[in-house]
Design a protein around this motif. Structure first.
Motif, PDB file in Angstrom:
ATOM      1  N   GLN A 270     -12.556  -1.414  -1.267  1.00 62.26           N
ATOM      2  CA  GLN A 270     -12.295  -0.446  -2.322  1.00 62.26           C
ATOM      3  C   GLN A 270     -13.312   0.688  -2.199  1.00 62.26           C
ATOM      4  O   GLN A 270     -14.469   0.467  -1.847  1.00 62.26           O
ATOM      5  N   VAL A 271     -12.860   1.914  -2.469  1.00 63.95           N
ATOM      6  CA  VAL A 271     -13.742   3.082  -2.474  1.00 63.95           C
ATOM      7  C   VAL A 271     -13.689   3.714  -3.866  1.00 63.95           C
ATOM      8  O   VAL A 271     -12.668   3.638  -4.549  1.00 63.95           O
ATOM      9  N   PRO A 272     -14.799   4.340  -4.310  1.00 59.93           N
ATOM     10  CA  PRO A 272     -14.820   4.925  -5.653  1.00 59.93           C
ATOM     11  C   PRO A 272     -14.003   6.204  -5.781  1.00 59.93           C
ATOM     12  O   PRO A 272     -13.596   6.577  -6.876  1.00 59.93           O
ATOM     13  N   LYS A 273     -13.763   6.884  -4.651  1.00 65.76           N
ATOM     14  CA  LYS A 273     -13.009   8.140  -4.690  1.00 65.76           C
ATOM     15  C   LYS A 273     -12.529   8.477  -3.288  1.00 65.76           C
ATOM     16  O   LYS A 273     -13.002   7.925  -2.299  1.00 65.76           O
ATOM     17  N   MET A 274     -11.584   9.402  -3.242  1.00 67.98           N
ATOM     18  CA  MET A 274     -11.098   9.962  -1.977  1.00 67.98           C
ATOM     19  C   MET A 274     -11.230  11.465  -2.074  1.00 67.98           C
ATOM     20  O   MET A 274     -10.602  12.092  -2.932  1.00 67.98           O
ATOM     21  N   ASP A 275     -12.068  12.045  -1.224  1.00 67.09           N
ATOM     22  CA  ASP A 275     -12.293  13.494  -1.245  1.00 67.09           C
ATOM     23  C   ASP A 275     -11.166  14.242  -0.555  1.00 67.09           C
ATOM     24  O   ASP A 275     -10.656  13.800   0.481  1.00 67.09           O
ATOM     25  N   ILE A 276     -10.794  15.372  -1.138  1.00 64.54           N
ATOM     26  CA  ILE A 276      -9.831  16.293  -0.538  1.00 64.54           C
ATOM     27  C   ILE A 276     -10.572  17.618  -0.404  1.00 64.54           C
ATOM     28  O   ILE A 276     -10.778  18.317  -1.393  1.00 64.54           O
ATOM     29  N   PRO A 277     -11.023  17.949   0.813  1.00 63.63           N
ATOM     30  CA  PRO A 277     -11.878  19.131   0.978  1.00 63.63           C
ATOM     31  C   PRO A 277     -11.160  20.444   0.658  1.00 63.63           C
ATOM     32  O   PRO A 277      -9.936  20.542   0.764  1.00 63.63           O
ATOM     33  N   ALA A 278     -11.948  21.435   0.275  1.00 65.18           N
ATOM     34  CA  ALA A 278     -11.410  22.774   0.052  1.00 65.18           C
ATOM     35  C   ALA A 278     -10.755  23.262   1.338  1.00 65.18           C
ATOM     36  O   ALA A 278     -11.285  23.036   2.435  1.00 65.18           O
ATOM     37  N   LEU A 279      -9.587  23.866   1.216  1.00 65.61           N
ATOM     38  CA  LEU A 279      -8.839  24.402   2.362  1.00 65.61           C
ATOM     39  C   LEU A 279      -8.640  23.346   3.443  1.00 65.61           C
ATOM     40  O   LEU A 279      -8.632  23.647   4.635  1.00 65.61           O
ATOM     41  N   GLY A 280      -8.467  22.087   3.011  1.00 66.56           N
ATOM     42  CA  GLY A 280      -8.318  20.997   3.976  1.00 66.56           C
ATOM     43  C   GLY A 280      -7.291  19.979   3.529  1.00 66.56           C
ATOM     44  O   GLY A 280      -6.522  20.211   2.604  1.00 66.56           O
TER      45      GLY A 280
ATOM     46  N   ALA B 171       0.835  -1.194   0.000  1.00 67.59           N
ATOM     47  CA  ALA B 171       0.000   0.000   0.000  1.00 67.59           C
ATOM     48  C   ALA B 171       0.871   1.246   0.000  1.00 67.59           C
ATOM     49  O   ALA B 171       2.033   1.207   0.407  1.00 67.59           O
ATOM     50  N   ILE B 172       0.279   2.348  -0.448  1.00 70.36           N
ATOM     51  CA  ILE B 172       0.954   3.647  -0.476  1.00 70.36           C
ATOM     52  C   ILE B 172       0.152   4.600   0.408  1.00 70.36           C
ATOM     53  O   ILE B 172      -1.081   4.614   0.375  1.00 70.36           O
ATOM     54  N   PHE B 173       0.883   5.402   1.176  1.00 74.13           N
ATOM     55  CA  PHE B 173       0.290   6.350   2.119  1.00 74.13           C
ATOM     56  C   PHE B 173       0.870   7.744   1.869  1.00 74.13           C
ATOM     57  O   PHE B 173       1.965   7.873   1.333  1.00 74.13           O
ATOM     58  N   MET B 174       0.135   8.785   2.285  1.00 72.13           N
ATOM     59  CA  MET B 174       0.598  10.167   2.109  1.00 72.13           C
ATOM     60  C   MET B 174      -0.405  11.113   2.751  1.00 72.13           C
ATOM     61  O   MET B 174      -1.498  10.696   3.145  1.00 72.13           O
ATOM     62  N   THR B 175      -0.054  12.381   2.797  1.00 72.13           N
ATOM     63  CA  THR B 175      -0.990  13.431   3.191  1.00 72.13           C
ATOM     64  C   THR B 175      -1.191  14.329   1.980  1.00 72.13           C
ATOM     65  O   THR B 175      -0.228  14.769   1.355  1.00 72.13           O
ATOM     66  N   LEU B 176      -2.460  14.572   1.645  1.00 70.33           N
ATOM     67  CA  LEU B 176      -2.825  15.415   0.511  1.00 70.33           C
ATOM     68  C   LEU B 176      -3.435  16.696   1.046  1.00 70.33           C
ATOM     69  O   LEU B 176      -4.412  16.655   1.800  1.00 70.33           O
ATOM     70  N   VAL B 177      -2.858  17.844   0.685  1.00 68.51           N
ATOM     71  CA  VAL B 177      -3.330  19.140   1.172  1.00 68.51           C
ATOM     72  C   VAL B 177      -3.892  19.941   0.006  1.00 68.51           C
ATOM     73  O   VAL B 177      -3.268  20.052  -1.044  1.00 68.51           O
ATOM     74  N   ASN B 178      -5.076  20.503   0.231  1.00 63.35           N
ATOM     75  CA  ASN B 178      -5.752  21.322  -0.778  1.00 63.35           C
ATOM     76  C   ASN B 178      -5.809  22.765  -0.277  1.00 63.35           C
ATOM     77  O   ASN B 178      -6.651  23.096   0.547  1.00 63.35           O
ATOM     78  N   PRO B 179      -4.935  23.643  -0.772  1.00 62.63           N
ATOM     79  CA  PRO B 179      -4.923  25.030  -0.321  1.00 62.63           C
ATOM     80  C   PRO B 179      -5.963  25.919  -1.023  1.00 62.63           C
ATOM     81  O   PRO B 179      -6.066  27.102  -0.713  1.00 62.63           O
ATOM     82  N   SER B 180      -6.750  25.334  -1.935  1.00 61.99           N
ATOM     83  CA  SER B 180      -7.706  26.141  -2.699  1.00 61.99           C
ATOM     84  C   SER B 180      -9.108  26.082  -2.087  1.00 61.99           C
ATOM     85  O   SER B 180      -9.383  25.262  -1.214  1.00 61.99           O
ATOM     86  N   LYS B 181      -9.987  26.911  -2.612  1.00 66.40           N
ATOM     87  CA  LYS B 181     -11.379  26.945  -2.166  1.00 66.40           C
ATOM     88  C   LYS B 181     -12.248  25.975  -2.970  1.00 66.40           C
ATOM     89  O   LYS B 181     -13.459  25.949  -2.808  1.00 66.40           O
ATOM     90  N   THR B 182     -11.609  25.167  -3.816  1.00 66.67           N
ATOM     91  CA  THR B 182     -12.316  24.189  -4.646  1.00 66.67           C
ATOM     92  C   THR B 182     -12.053  22.787  -4.097  1.00 66.67           C
ATOM     93  O   THR B 182     -10.897  22.386  -3.988  1.00 66.67           O
ATOM     94  N   PRO B 183     -13.096  22.044  -3.741  1.00 72.90           N
ATOM     95  CA  PRO B 183     -12.871  20.661  -3.298  1.00 72.90           C
ATOM     96  C   PRO B 183     -12.483  19.791  -4.495  1.00 72.90           C
ATOM     97  O   PRO B 183     -12.924  20.037  -5.622  1.00 72.90           O
ATOM     98  N   PHE B 184     -11.665  18.782  -4.259  1.00 73.96           N
ATOM     99  CA  PHE B 184     -11.258  17.844  -5.294  1.00 73.96           C
ATOM    100  C   PHE B 184     -11.420  16.427  -4.773  1.00 73.96           C
ATOM    101  O   PHE B 184     -11.551  16.213  -3.577  1.00 73.96           O
ATOM    102  N   SER B 185     -11.367  15.463  -5.687  1.00 75.45           N
ATOM    103  CA  SER B 185     -11.382  14.042  -5.331  1.00 75.45           C
ATOM    104  C   SER B 185     -10.384  13.308  -6.193  1.00 75.45           C
ATOM    105  O   SER B 185     -10.169  13.671  -7.352  1.00 75.45           O
ATOM    106  N   ILE B 186      -9.801  12.263  -5.624  1.00 71.18           N
ATOM    107  CA  ILE B 186      -9.010  11.323  -6.417  1.00 71.18           C
ATOM    108  C   ILE B 186      -9.996  10.265  -6.874  1.00 71.18           C
ATOM    109  O   ILE B 186     -10.735   9.700  -6.066  1.00 71.18           O
ATOM    110  N   LYS B 187     -10.018   9.999  -8.185  1.00 68.60           N
ATOM    111  CA  LYS B 187     -10.951   8.993  -8.691  1.00 68.60           C
ATOM    112  C   LYS B 187     -10.247   7.706  -9.117  1.00 68.60           C
ATOM    113  O   LYS B 187     -10.902   6.686  -9.325  1.00 68.60           O
TER     114      LYS B 187
END
Length: 168
Positions: free
Chosen positions: A95-105, A53-69
């Motif tokens: 398994q999950v369909p996506k991983m959300d990365i919240p805006a400013l989160g 498995a691969i692990f990490m921290t994903l930071v979203n500095p924008s006001k737009t939420p994103f997801s990894i699909k």
């Protein structure tokens, strides 16, 4: 004269509308250029073990939420987005369909939680070596980066279950 003014007024409105659309399009950030990846690493496993498995921290500095699909890696035949759930005291990976990365989160991928699952390893996962992963975001942008391979302690509650015991 009135036709000229009317034409200019229509062109002016059209121009303002076009400018607004262009500004909106230009203002929307692209995930691969926006998301920051911190401390990525892959789990070292003994030779012959087929999953990691691969692990990490994903930071979203924008006001737009994103997801990894989706994710892909040359290290495995199959690469999936996963989470670990406690099902009546038994830790199970799903398994999950996506991983959300919240805006400013941020979203943290860690043992016993969200992770990128490497199934059917095509390379040895030895401490000190590297592999790579490509993340595909909901806006179809992609981010590829190297991932060091490290020893990872099992999280509390895993009862010795490693990724080799994973069931789909």
């Amino acid at each position: 004269m009135n036709k000229v003014l009317a034409s200019l007024a229509v062109l002016g409105v059209w121009g303002m509308t076009l400018s607004a659309v262009q500004a909106e399009t230009a203002a929307k950030p692209v995930a691969a250029n926006t998301i920051k990846v911190y401390s990525p690493y892959a789990r070292a496993v003994p030779p012959g073990q087929m999953n990691s498995a691969i692990f990490m921290t994903l930071v979203n500095p924008s006001k737009t939420p994103f997801s990894i699909k989706a994710a892909s890696s040359p290290a495995s035949k199959v690469t999936e987005l996963h989470t670990t759930l406690n099902n009546n005291g038994v830790m199970e990976m799903r398994q999950v369909p996506k991983m959300d990365i919240p805006a400013l989160g941020q979203t943290v991928l860690k043992p016993g939680s969200l992770h990128v699952m490497l199934i059917g390893l095509k390379q040895d996962m030895k401490v000190g070596e590297k592999t790579s992963v490509t993340l595909t975001f909901d806006d179809n942008s992609q981010m590829k980066f190297e991932v060091p391979i490290q020893e990872v302690a099992k999280p509390a509650g895993m009862n010795g279950m490693g990724h080799s015991a994973h069931m789909h």
